[in-house]
Design a protein around this motif. Structure first.
Motif: not given
Length: 741
Positions: A258-261, A312, A603-605, A608
């Motif tokens: 995932k990108d977020i999570g 992340g 915002s990609t965990w 980052k």
């Protein structure tokens, strides 16, 4: 090789002997007290935050802290970093200041305590359990960790059931959610344990120097924490796998990135690397296949990087402090080990032991009971092996000795690299030959910040085989100090040495006490009891001196000694290195947020998390590397000034070479102090009872260097003697030291 064991922290606030303390001015004492108080406050607050984090009250305070600091440049990551990672870095900074203020103060003798007393760090509470020999203080630490795990799991379980009950889910879905929540909680607890995992294996760490726990001792803490951390992470992954399998989406979830999570696939890779390290580190595997363990353990790089990709940057920052300090130490060790070190001499003894004498700069300091990691490039470019130093820092300003027992493939190759000289051929200086060249690199010396062996008037040194090596350094150090009228407490020393065969007796030739201090018997009572366990009677040639088989004395080509880029080196330079690297990391992270992450809305965990690790590494390599370069230039100037005193250095090395040529005669000098016993092992109950009768109401320092069975036997007897102690009996303070092949 992996005989790690306990060594107490020396002259720390909990372990200082009132008979041996530092005489410091009032201002320095006050500053040290203030620094120690600040460190204790920071540590207690940090530990309390971690311990009480599962509680609703502390969790509520944490949420308020996050809200109050969310608008800063560093955002959520900075808030979590300040709460969980920054405290250990602050303690490191304060430690640097404390070490610089303390300097190298001369230890002053004071009167011995009237009443011997037990100390938590030196009382062996457990001796036969799964943890090996465990002191009372270590047992308290184990109990605290167990209490934390039980408390955290219980608190989170209650919270999980309450959360699930609020949503009124069907029973099947309720099971899925409970499993995933439990997996999440185990992962969080594992991260808090990971925050401590890398601290004990930073060999020259300023934190280990602060509490005076050498790397060889701290390694077992890493082992304990490693088992605990991997158990928690395994449960973390297992609970998720069970939940996904029950839902029929196991493969899909495992491969998800995932990108977020969280990125599940990155977590699988990290956990797989961790499990491989864990399995190969188990004692049966490590003992039989050490190289497999060693090379597999390099997967820690994969483990850390993919952990950052998995969770992340803001979650990874929970454990970033300890990892960053390890990176600082690892880079410094890499820079130190690039230098090749001159071999002054190499000697083969008849018992299958090699003595190497290495060149060192005069400003490199170490204590008896120190050890080095040695690499010989003709044998392997990857393997580093630890060996105890067998010479005292007072033996010579420009050389250091190690004794290496030929036991495995690497040590056998080393022995074969020493030129063959027949026993009858006289010792002579040999040129470097292509087939006999030895190119060595060294990490260290590492060890205690303060000398444990000088804390007691009465010492018992128990060695098994090559374990006599560090005790030779102790005996030499004590003799030199008595001769030079330096502070030195030991007055009674008993050496108990267990060997398999009498051909190991020439190991005692590494120290010629009569040449160091001819009248040492007037100042110190030395007794050596040697037990030859596999010979029932003296050999026919008893009394005949076993001469060295092969010995080569090499001319030091350019006086190239060890690098001083080590944790026990210059306090100011090492402090600048740590502080500049940390400040550089924070600057890079801030610049990244200001000019890239915030303007472009990154915002990609996982991305980052990767950038966070890159900033950590860049802070060490760029800012720390600049300091290391300047430190290296300073070191070269110091070395150049020492080369102007080259005549003095040659005298030092020549005197050592003369000692090599005369070693065979020194066994005769020890004959009067050495009592030989054949056919049985030492009975420590009888030995300690005899000591109690002869030495009486005193503190006795007991140091053991040998296999775990020997350490357990001595620790058990120390505990027994202390528990049944009467008013006129001594107190036995146990300490073990073992780091040899």
């Amino acid at each position: 090789m992996d005989e790690h064991s306990a060594s107490q922290p020396l002259l720390s606030s909990a372990g200082v002997d009132p008979a041996y303390a530092k005489d410091t001015p009032l201002l320095v004492s006050s500053l040290k007290w203030i620094l120690k108080t600040l460190m204790w406050v920071v540590f207690i607050v940090w530990a309390a935050l971690i311990f009480l984090y599962p509680s609703e009250f502390v969790n509520g305070l944490y949420e308020k802290w996050i809200e109050a600091t969310r608008g800063t440049v560093f955002g959520l990551t900075g808030s979590i970093f300040l709460a969980f990672a920054a405290p250990i870095l602050v303690i490191a900074f304060l430690s640097i200041a404390l070490l610089i203020i303390s300097g190298e103060e001369e230890l002053q003798q004071k009167k011995s305590p009237k009443r011997p007393r037990l100390r938590l760090w030196t009382f062996p509470l457990l001796v036969d359990g799964p943890f090996g020999v465990v002191s009372a203080a270590e047992f308290i630490g184990i109990l605290l960790f167990i209490a934390y795990i039980i408390w955290a799991v219980s608190a989170y379980t209650i919270q999980n059931f309450r959360i699930v009950s609020e949503f009124q889910l069907p029973s099947t879905e309720e099971s899925y959610v409970l499993l995933e929540l439990s997996g999440l909680r185990f992962g969080l607890i594992g991260l808090f344990c990971l925050a401590f995992l890398f601290l004990p294996i930073a060999r020259g760490s300023v934190l280990l120097r602060l509490i005076d726990i050498p790397f060889e001792h701290a390694t077992k803490y890493h082992v304990w924490l490693g088992h605990l951390t991997m158990l928690l992470f395994t449960l973390h992954g297992l609970f998720y796998i069970i939940a996904w399998a029950m839902q029929g989406s196991l493969l899909q979830e495992i491969l998800q990135w995932k990108d977020i999570g969280v990125a599940n696939l990155a977590g699988v890779i990290s956990l797989s690397a961790g499990l491989l390290m864990w399995v190969t580190s188990l004692f049966p595997v490590r003992k039989q296949y050490f190289e497999l363990f060693f090379y597999t353990h390099q997967l820690y790089v994969v483990f850390v990087i993919f952990l950052a990709l998995h969770v992340g940057d803001f979650i990874f920052s929970i454990c970033a402090g300890g990892i960053f300090l390890f990176m600082l130490d690892r880079f410094l060790r890499f820079c130190q080990s690039r230098r090749t070190v001159d071999i002054i001499s190499a000697t083969c003894l008849p018992c299958g032991t090699v003595e190497l004498v290495l060149s060192k700069p005069g400003n490199l300091r170490y204590n008896a009971l120190s050890f080095i990691f040695l690499q010989v490039r003709e044998l392997s470019w990857l393997q580093w092996h630890p060996f105890s130093v067998s010479s005292s820092p007072l033996d010579g300003k420009n050389h250091l000795s190690v004794l290496i027992k030929v036991l495995g493939e690497w040590t056998e190759k080393l022995r074969r690299h020493i030129p063959n000289i027949s026993e009858e051929e006289p010792l002579r200086e040999l040129p470097f030959l292509p087939h006999s060249k030895i190119t060595a690199s060294v990490e260290g010396p590492y060890g205690h910040e303060s000398p444990y062996h000088l804390m007691y008037e009465n010492l018992i040194l128990v060695a098994g085989g090559i374990g006599i090596s560090p005790f030779l350094a102790i005996l030499s150090d004590v003799l030199h100090r008595i001769k030079e009228r330096k502070p030195c407490l030991p007055k009674n020393i008993l050496v108990v040495w267990a060997i398999k065969r009498s051909n190991e007796l020439p190991l005692l030739s590494a120290i010629d006490m009569e040449s160091v201090y001819p009248s040492f018997s007037d100042k110190m009572n030395l007794e050596i009891q040697t037990y030859v366990t596999r010979e029932s009677e003296p050999p026919l040639e008893e009394g005949k001196v076993h001469k060295t088989l092969n010995s080569s004395v090499f001319p030091a080509s350019k006086g190239c000694g060890m690098s001083v880029l080590v944790g026990t080196g210059n306090n100011i330079w090492s402090g600048i290195y740590v502080i500049s690297s940390t400040v550089g990391f924070v600057i890079l992270l801030g610049l990244l947020d200001i000019y890239y992450i915030n303007p472009f809305g990154i915002s990609t965990w996982w991305y980052k998390g990767l950038l966070f690790v890159v900033c950590m590494a860049a802070g060490v390599f760029i800012f720390g590397g600049l300091v290391v370069g300047l430190w290296h230039i300073w070191d070269r100037r110091i070395s150049a000034s020492e080369e102007r005193e080259d005549d003095r250095k040659r005298i030092d090395i020549v005197q050592h070479n003369e000692h090599v040529a005369q070693k065979d005669s020194c066994l005769e000098n020890l004959a009067s102090a050495n009592t030989l016993h054949y056919g049985y092992r030492p009975d420590f109950n009888d030995i300690f009872e005899s000591i109690s009768e002869r030495w009486g109401h005193v503190d006795v320092g007991v140091i053991v260097c040998g296999p775990p069975t020997l350490q357990s036997s001595v620790a058990k007897e120390c505990r027994s003697q202390n528990l049944k102690r009467k008013s006129h009996h001594p107190v036995f303070h146990f300490n073990s030291h073992s780091f040899d092949l």
